[in-house]
Write a protein that holds these residues in place. Structure first.
Motif, PDB file in Angstrom:
ATOM      1  N   PRO A  30       0.847  -1.207   0.000  1.00  0.00           N
ATOM      2  CA  PRO A  30       0.000   0.000   0.000  1.00  0.00           C
ATOM      3  C   PRO A  30       0.884   1.258   0.000  1.00  0.00           C
ATOM      4  O   PRO A  30       2.024   1.230   0.480  1.00  0.00           O
ATOM      5  N   LEU A  31       0.342   2.336  -0.517  1.00  0.00           N
ATOM      6  CA  LEU A  31       1.110   3.575  -0.656  1.00  0.00           C
ATOM      7  C   LEU A  31       1.730   4.034   0.656  1.00  0.00           C
ATOM      8  O   LEU A  31       2.902   4.439   0.689  1.00  0.00           O
ATOM      9  N   ASN A  32       0.984   3.968   1.760  1.00  0.00           N
ATOM     10  CA  ASN A  32       1.541   4.429   3.039  1.00  0.00           C
ATOM     11  C   ASN A  32       2.754   3.601   3.449  1.00  0.00           C
ATOM     12  O   ASN A  32       3.703   4.128   4.027  1.00  0.00           O
ATOM     13  N   GLU A  33       2.758   2.308   3.130  1.00  0.00           N
ATOM     14  CA  GLU A  33       3.920   1.470   3.459  1.00  0.00           C
ATOM     15  C   GLU A  33       5.103   1.768   2.555  1.00  0.00           C
ATOM     16  O   GLU A  33       6.258   1.713   2.992  1.00  0.00           O
ATOM     17  N   ILE A  34       4.821   2.104   1.299  1.00  0.00           N
ATOM     18  CA  ILE A  34       5.900   2.487   0.381  1.00  0.00           C
ATOM     19  C   ILE A  34       6.539   3.782   0.872  1.00  0.00           C
ATOM     20  O   ILE A  34       7.764   3.909   0.927  1.00  0.00           O
ATOM     21  N   LEU A  35       5.722   4.756   1.251  1.00  0.00           N
ATOM     22  CA  LEU A  35       6.248   6.033   1.720  1.00  0.00           C
ATOM     23  C   LEU A  35       7.062   5.884   3.007  1.00  0.00           C
ATOM     24  O   LEU A  35       8.015   6.636   3.231  1.00  0.00           O
ATOM     25  N   ASP A  36       6.710   4.910   3.830  1.00  0.00           N
ATOM     26  CA  ASP A  36       7.431   4.684   5.083  1.00  0.00           C
ATOM     27  C   ASP A  36       8.588   3.689   4.934  1.00  0.00           C
ATOM     28  O   ASP A  36       9.297   3.409   5.900  1.00  0.00           O
ATOM     29  N   ALA A  37       8.793   3.187   3.711  1.00  0.00           N
ATOM     30  CA  ALA A  37       9.880   2.242   3.445  1.00  0.00           C
ATOM     31  C   ALA A  37      11.213   2.986   3.401  1.00  0.00           C
ATOM     32  O   ALA A  37      11.258   4.196   3.157  1.00  0.00           O
ATOM     33  N   PRO A  38      12.299   2.259   3.599  1.00  0.00           N
ATOM     34  CA  PRO A  38      13.621   2.892   3.486  1.00  0.00           C
ATOM     35  C   PRO A  38      13.805   3.482   2.087  1.00  0.00           C
ATOM     36  O   PRO A  38      13.253   2.966   1.109  1.00  0.00           O
ATOM     37  N   VAL A  39      14.576   4.536   1.989  1.00  0.00           N
ATOM     38  CA  VAL A  39      14.762   5.224   0.715  1.00  0.00           C
ATOM     39  C   VAL A  39      15.374   4.293  -0.342  1.00  0.00           C
ATOM     40  O   VAL A  39      15.129   4.464  -1.536  1.00  0.00           O
ATOM     41  N   ASP A  40      16.093   3.268   0.069  1.00  0.00           N
ATOM     42  CA  ASP A  40      16.641   2.344  -0.925  1.00  0.00           C
ATOM     43  C   ASP A  40      15.597   1.375  -1.477  1.00  0.00           C
ATOM     44  O   ASP A  40      15.916   0.502  -2.287  1.00  0.00           O
ATOM     45  N   PHE A  57      21.226  14.579   5.073  1.00  0.00           N
ATOM     46  CA  PHE A  57      19.943  15.269   5.186  1.00  0.00           C
ATOM     47  C   PHE A  57      18.975  14.619   6.171  1.00  0.00           C
ATOM     48  O   PHE A  57      17.817  15.020   6.239  1.00  0.00           O
ATOM     49  N   ASN A  58      19.427  13.604   6.902  1.00  0.00           N
ATOM     50  CA  ASN A  58      18.567  12.844   7.822  1.00  0.00           C
ATOM     51  C   ASN A  58      17.358  12.225   7.099  1.00  0.00           C
ATOM     52  O   ASN A  58      16.273  12.140   7.644  1.00  0.00           O
ATOM     53  N   ILE A  59      17.583  11.799   5.852  1.00  0.00           N
ATOM     54  CA  ILE A  59      16.540  11.149   5.059  1.00  0.00           C
ATOM     55  C   ILE A  59      16.642   9.655   5.290  1.00  0.00           C
ATOM     56  O   ILE A  59      17.659   9.036   4.972  1.00  0.00           O
ATOM     57  N   LYS A  60      15.576   9.070   5.856  1.00  0.00           N
ATOM     58  CA  LYS A  60      15.549   7.641   6.145  1.00  0.00           C
ATOM     59  C   LYS A  60      14.498   6.900   5.332  1.00  0.00           C
ATOM     60  O   LYS A  60      14.636   5.707   5.101  1.00  0.00           O
ATOM     61  N   THR A  61      13.437   7.589   4.927  1.00  0.00           N
ATOM     62  CA  THR A  61      12.334   6.930   4.231  1.00  0.00           C
ATOM     63  C   THR A  61      12.040   7.632   2.907  1.00  0.00           C
ATOM     64  O   THR A  61      12.502   8.751   2.657  1.00  0.00           O
ATOM     65  N   VAL A  62      11.245   6.964   2.078  1.00  0.00           N
ATOM     66  CA  VAL A  62      10.795   7.571   0.829  1.00  0.00           C
ATOM     67  C   VAL A  62      10.032   8.856   1.138  1.00  0.00           C
ATOM     68  O   VAL A  62      10.204   9.870   0.460  1.00  0.00           O
ATOM     69  N   ARG A  63       9.224   8.844   2.184  1.00  0.00           N
ATOM     70  CA  ARG A  63       8.475  10.039   2.596  1.00  0.00           C
ATOM     71  C   ARG A  63       9.438  11.180   2.959  1.00  0.00           C
ATOM     72  O   ARG A  63       9.230  12.332   2.572  1.00  0.00           O
ATOM     73  N   ASP A  64      10.492  10.868   3.708  1.00  0.00           N
ATOM     74  CA  ASP A  64      11.485  11.887   4.070  1.00  0.00           C
ATOM     75  C   ASP A  64      12.092  12.517   2.813  1.00  0.00           C
ATOM     76  O   ASP A  64      12.278  13.732   2.756  1.00  0.00           O
ATOM     77  N   GLY A  66      10.756  12.689  -0.202  1.00  0.00           N
ATOM     78  CA  GLY A  66       9.749  13.475  -0.907  1.00  0.00           C
ATOM     79  C   GLY A  66       9.383  14.776  -0.225  1.00  0.00           C
ATOM     80  O   GLY A  66       8.896  15.704  -0.870  1.00  0.00           O
ATOM     81  N   THR A  67       9.617  14.858   1.072  1.00  0.00           N
ATOM     82  CA  THR A  67       9.256  16.073   1.803  1.00  0.00           C
ATOM     83  C   THR A  67      10.470  16.918   2.193  1.00  0.00           C
ATOM     84  O   THR A  67      10.306  17.967   2.817  1.00  0.00           O
ATOM     85  N   ASN A  68      11.648  16.482   1.808  1.00  0.00           N
ATOM     86  CA  ASN A  68      12.855  17.232   2.132  1.00  0.00           C
ATOM     87  C   ASN A  68      12.817  18.612   1.474  1.00  0.00           C
ATOM     88  O   ASN A  68      12.574  18.729   0.272  1.00  0.00           O
ATOM     89  N   LYS A  69      13.057  19.653   2.253  1.00  0.00           N
ATOM     90  CA  LYS A  69      12.910  21.017   1.736  1.00  0.00           C
ATOM     91  C   LYS A  69      13.857  21.320   0.578  1.00  0.00           C
ATOM     92  O   LYS A  69      13.490  22.076  -0.327  1.00  0.00           O
TER      93      LYS A  69
END
Length: 85
Positions: A30-40, A57-64, A66-69
């Motif tokens: 599901p989309l929410n699980e993809i967004l919370d998955a590791p960026v790799d 940049f402290n980016i750990k997830t796909v969501r991070d 996508g929302t990184n400034k």
């Protein structure tokens, strides 16, 4: 695509093929699980790349990601260039 109304809200079901964007193990989540998955989880992003994104940049997830400034600013600049053409 299917659209219907529930309680005055319009709900739209969308089917998207993400095979070219995600590693195999994440394709059917599901989309929410993809967004919370590791960026790799994104195809082409290695665990080493993910570690560098985390360190820089402290980016750990796909969501991070996508929302990184900084990344959002770069996308905004590209969008502005596209509309100026």
């Amino acid at each position: 695509m299917i659209a219907h109304s529930t309680g005055g809200k319009k709900i739209m079901a969308i089917t998207v093929n993400l095979d070219m964007l995600l590693d195999k193990q994440y394709e059917n989540l599901p989309l929410n699980e993809i967004l919370d998955a590791p960026v790799d989880a994104l195809q082409g992003v290695s665990p080493g790349d993910a570690e560098k994104l985390k360190a820089a940049f402290n980016i750990k997830t796909v969501r991070d990601l996508g929302t990184n400034k900084y990344f959002r600013a770069a996308v905004t600049l590209l969008d502005l260039e596209a509309t100026a053409r």
